[in-house]
Design an enzyme around this catalytic site. Structure first.
Site, PDB file in Angstrom:
ATOM      1  N   THR A  81       0.849  -1.183   0.000  1.00 58.95           N
ATOM      2  CA  THR A  81       0.000   0.000   0.000  1.00 58.95           C
ATOM      3  C   THR A  81       0.888   1.238   0.000  1.00 58.95           C
ATOM      4  O   THR A  81       1.954   1.245   0.633  1.00 58.95           O
ATOM      5  CB  THR A  81      -0.920   0.011   1.240  1.00 58.95           C
ATOM      6  OG1 THR A  81      -1.800  -1.121   1.187  1.00 58.95           O
ATOM      7  CG2 THR A  81      -1.762   1.270   1.286  1.00 58.95           C
ATOM      8  N   GLY A 160      -5.856   0.288   9.834  1.00 61.93           N
ATOM      9  CA  GLY A 160      -7.192   0.753   9.528  1.00 61.93           C
ATOM     10  C   GLY A 160      -7.408   1.002   8.054  1.00 61.93           C
ATOM     11  O   GLY A 160      -7.459   0.066   7.267  1.00 61.93           O
ATOM     12  N   SER A 162      -7.232   3.999   4.441  1.00 67.35           N
ATOM     13  CA  SER A 162      -6.766   5.230   3.816  1.00 67.35           C
ATOM     14  C   SER A 162      -7.748   5.614   2.727  1.00 67.35           C
ATOM     15  O   SER A 162      -8.319   4.745   2.055  1.00 67.35           O
ATOM     16  CB  SER A 162      -5.355   5.074   3.243  1.00 67.35           C
ATOM     17  OG  SER A 162      -5.318   4.072   2.252  1.00 67.35           O
ATOM     18  N   CYS A 178      -2.329  -3.074  -3.600  1.00 66.62           N
ATOM     19  CA  CYS A 178      -3.064  -4.171  -2.978  1.00 66.62           C
ATOM     20  C   CYS A 178      -3.177  -5.379  -3.898  1.00 66.62           C
ATOM     21  O   CYS A 178      -4.112  -6.174  -3.797  1.00 66.62           O
ATOM     22  CB  CYS A 178      -4.446  -3.712  -2.519  1.00 66.62           C
ATOM     23  SG  CYS A 178      -4.372  -2.424  -1.259  1.00 66.62           S
TER      24      CYS A 178
END
EC number: 2.3.1.181
Length: 222
Positions: A81, A160, A162, A178
């Site tokens: 990422t 978490g 983005s 990803c």
């Protein structure tokens, strides 16, 4: 900037660019303190300098990195990422011990929170079966606007999401984002939403209670 969001949850928004190692260290310390009952849960909104993080499924063949950005092992699930200026990163240190102990439900609810917040900015976003992240557009314009990567340790969440507000989209060319090569990446700015960071933060805060209540609902039903 920090203010109480919920009796049990601190809502923090950091100004400037937060170095990734410092954020990771603080997040891990906070998660341990939450598990020990010595700290409140945390929602932390921030931006990072340009960098890549690798998840537990990262494939080195998907990292090109022609600009030489630093690469950090994140410890979260997922693949590579990008993080950088103009991207709103949200780190969640939440106690699932009291919120249902259901990781799949947590991820689904997190996706729903992102979709709801983007909807408040007039951006129709959605999940796509078999693909990680949050998507918008159709046909040739279909692209990813948000990413998710979480880790749960002793039922406390870390990492978490983005959401791309106004990052340099060319930076995503240093990886296969990803692990999904056949689709592009977009941002609120690319969709004509200017000066959207503050408005996104407001939307995230406004839709947060629905997200957290969705976790509580599963706990009460258990």
């Amino acid at each position: 900037m920090s203010h109480p969001m919920h009796d049990e949850i601190e809502w923090r928004v950091s100004e400037g660019l937060v170095p990734y190692p410092a954020a990771l260290s603080e997040m891990e310390d906070r998660a341990a303190a939450v598990r020990a009952g010595k700290a409140r849960e945390l929602v932390w909104l921030l931006e990072h300098p340009p960098l890549f993080t690798s998840g537990t499924s990262a494939d080195p063949a998907e990292l090109f990195n022609p600009m030489g950005f630093p690469v950090f092992e994140a410890g979260r699930g997922g693949r590579y990422t990008y993080h950088g200026p103009g991207q709103r990163v949200g780190y969640l240190v939440l106690d699932l011990e009291k919120r249902g102990r259901d990781i799949r439900r947590f991820v689904h609810s997190l996706e729903g929170w992102m979709i709801d917040a983007l909807g408040e900015l007039g951006v129709p976003a959605r999940r796509e079966h078999g693909r990680i992240g949050i998507w918008t557009g159709a046909g040739a314009a279909e692209a990813k606007i948000g990413a998710i990567g979480v880790r749960v340790r002793r039922w406390v969440t870390m990492h978490g999401f983005s959401i791309n507000v106004s990052p340099d989209l060319s930076h995503f060319g240093g990886i296969v984002p990803c692990g999904i090569a056949e689709y592009g990446v977009t941002s609120l700015a690319a969709l004509g939403k200017s000066d959207a960071m503050d408005r996104l933060d407001v939307a995230l805060e406004r839709t947060f209670r629905s997200f957290i209540n969705s976790l509580s609902d599963i706990s009460q039903a258990a």
